[in-house]
Design a protein around this motif. Structure first.
Motif, short mmCIF file in Angstrom:
data_model
loop_
_atom_site.label_atom_id
_atom_site.label_comp_id
_atom_site.label_asym_id
_atom_site.label_seq_id
_atom_site.Cartn_x
_atom_site.Cartn_y
_atom_site.Cartn_z
N SER A 103 0.81 -1.22 0.00
CA SER A 103 0.00 0.00 0.00
C SER A 103 0.85 1.27 0.00
O SER A 103 0.55 2.23 -0.73
N MET A 104 1.92 1.30 0.78
CA MET A 104 2.74 2.51 0.84
C MET A 104 3.51 2.71 -0.46
O MET A 104 3.71 3.83 -0.92
N LEU A 113 0.90 4.03 -2.90
CA LEU A 113 0.51 5.41 -2.60
C LEU A 113 1.61 6.40 -2.97
O LEU A 113 1.35 7.42 -3.61
N SER A 114 2.85 6.10 -2.58
CA SER A 114 3.95 7.03 -2.87
C SER A 114 4.20 7.14 -4.37
O SER A 114 4.44 8.23 -4.89
N ASN A 160 1.46 9.36 -5.94
CA ASN A 160 1.65 10.79 -5.71
C ASN A 160 2.85 11.35 -6.46
O ASN A 160 2.84 12.51 -6.89
N THR A 176 -4.67 10.90 -0.61
CA THR A 176 -4.56 10.44 0.77
C THR A 176 -4.56 8.91 0.81
O THR A 176 -4.96 8.24 -0.16
N LYS A 177 -4.14 8.37 1.93
CA LYS A 177 -4.13 6.92 2.11
C LYS A 177 -5.53 6.35 1.98
O LYS A 177 -5.74 5.30 1.36
N GLU A 178 -6.51 7.05 2.53
CA GLU A 178 -7.90 6.59 2.45
C GLU A 178 -8.39 6.58 1.01
O GLU A 178 -9.04 5.62 0.57
N TYR A 237 -6.58 6.33 -1.68
CA TYR A 237 -5.87 5.27 -2.41
C TYR A 237 -6.52 3.92 -2.14
O TYR A 237 -6.78 3.14 -3.07
N HIS A 238 -6.81 3.62 -0.89
CA HIS A 238 -7.42 2.34 -0.55
C HIS A 238 -8.79 2.19 -1.20
O HIS A 238 -9.14 1.10 -1.69
N SER A 251 -7.50 -3.45 1.51
CA SER A 251 -8.04 -2.11 1.25
C SER A 251 -9.56 -2.06 1.27
O SER A 251 -10.14 -0.98 1.37
#
Length: 285
Positions: A63-64, A67-68, A71, A86-88, A90-91, A252
């Motif tokens: 997930s990280m 996400l990175s 972005n 945001t993480k949310e 993305y999930h 997720s």
């Protein structure tokens, strides 16, 4: 003459009524048939001989990394088209393939609504971001950035014991080369008979084509297969293909139990996932 004309009128009217009744009867019969018959019915009493897994959020935690990389791709736009995801967010968007996910990120579409593919300019930009993302994403795969969840390796070893040994495969909405890189980095490539991404499957989940192609090549039928995933789209893909489905709560996805898309329920731990799978592979008709 009047009698002949009258008879012809009556005969024409009866013919018209007869045709209408026939059409109505056929329509009602077809509607009733559609209600009674469902494509690819799941035969719950059949032993599972093949298990297909989703990858991210089910077997591995990337997930990280996702996400990175997302972005960084968005930040490459000049000027940037939006604030960082945001993480949310993305999930919520992992249910989509990469192109559709970027279209949703850029348009502000709220999942599970479909991406606005009719917007030509948005599609062009999302296509560029997808290429940027995928060029970077796969190259960063390692046991640190996309490692297996604790207990997954041990569970997979349980699956290949001589007493169980169902065939196994991977189906992800990411690209195939990414999925192969994750399996290789974690030393489990040889455990899976086939690995497909949205690019090699020819469609994305929840479409059933990827699963049906895997089942065919692995020598099983939907009735003898199980698909395991962390997203509602995973469950829907399995239901659309006619196989059993098992949800996992640590990825997720949200609302898995409420969706009704998981025939075997939703489990909360890796150990429970493999316990359930092993129970299904030992069932007898």
């Amino acid at each position: 003459v009047k009698a002949i004309i009258f008879w012809r009128m009556v005969r024409g009217l009866l013919s018209t009524v007869g045709i209408f009744v026939l059409i109505l009867a056929n329509t009602l019969a077809f509607t009733s048939f559609r209600r009674r018959v469902k494509p690819f019915p799941v035969q719950m009493s059949t032993k599972v001989s093949h298990v297909c897994f989703d990858l991210d959020g089910t077997l591995c935690d990337s997930s990280m990394l996702g996400l990175s990389s997302t972005n960084e791709a968005i930040a490459s736009l000049k000027p940037p088209s939006r604030s960082p995801v945001t993480k949310e967010e993305y999930h919520q968007c992992t249910r989509y393939n990469t192109l559709d996910r970027f279209m949703v990120h850029l348009s502000g579409t709220i999942p599970p609504a479909p991406p606005p593919r009719g917007n030509v300019e948005l599609l062009r930009v999302a296509t560029e971001l997808t290429a940027t993302f995928e060029a970077k994403y796969t190259g960063l795969v390692s046991p640190t950035t996309a490692g297996l969840y604790p207990g997954v390796r041990e569970g997979l070893d349980r699956m290949v014991s001589p007493s169980v040994s169902p065939s196994m495969s991977i189906l992800t909405n990411a690209r195939q080369d990414y999925a192969l890189a994750v399996l290789k980095a974690n030393g489990v490539s040889d455990l899976f008979q086939r690995t497909d991404g949205a690019d090699t499957a020819g469609c994305s989940k929840p479409e059933p084509g990827g699963l049906l192609s895997i089942f065919d090549s692995c020598g099983c039928t939907p009735a003898t297969a199980l698909f395991v995933g962390d997203s509602i789209s995973d469950g829907q893909a399995g239901v659309n293909a006619g196989c059993r489905t098992l949800g996992v709560s640590w990825g997720s996805g949200t609302g898995l139990e409420e969706s009704g898309a998981f025939t075997e329920g939703v489990v909360d731990t890796v150990e429970a996932m493999f316990d359930k799978i092993l129970a299904l592979t030992s069932e007898r008709t």
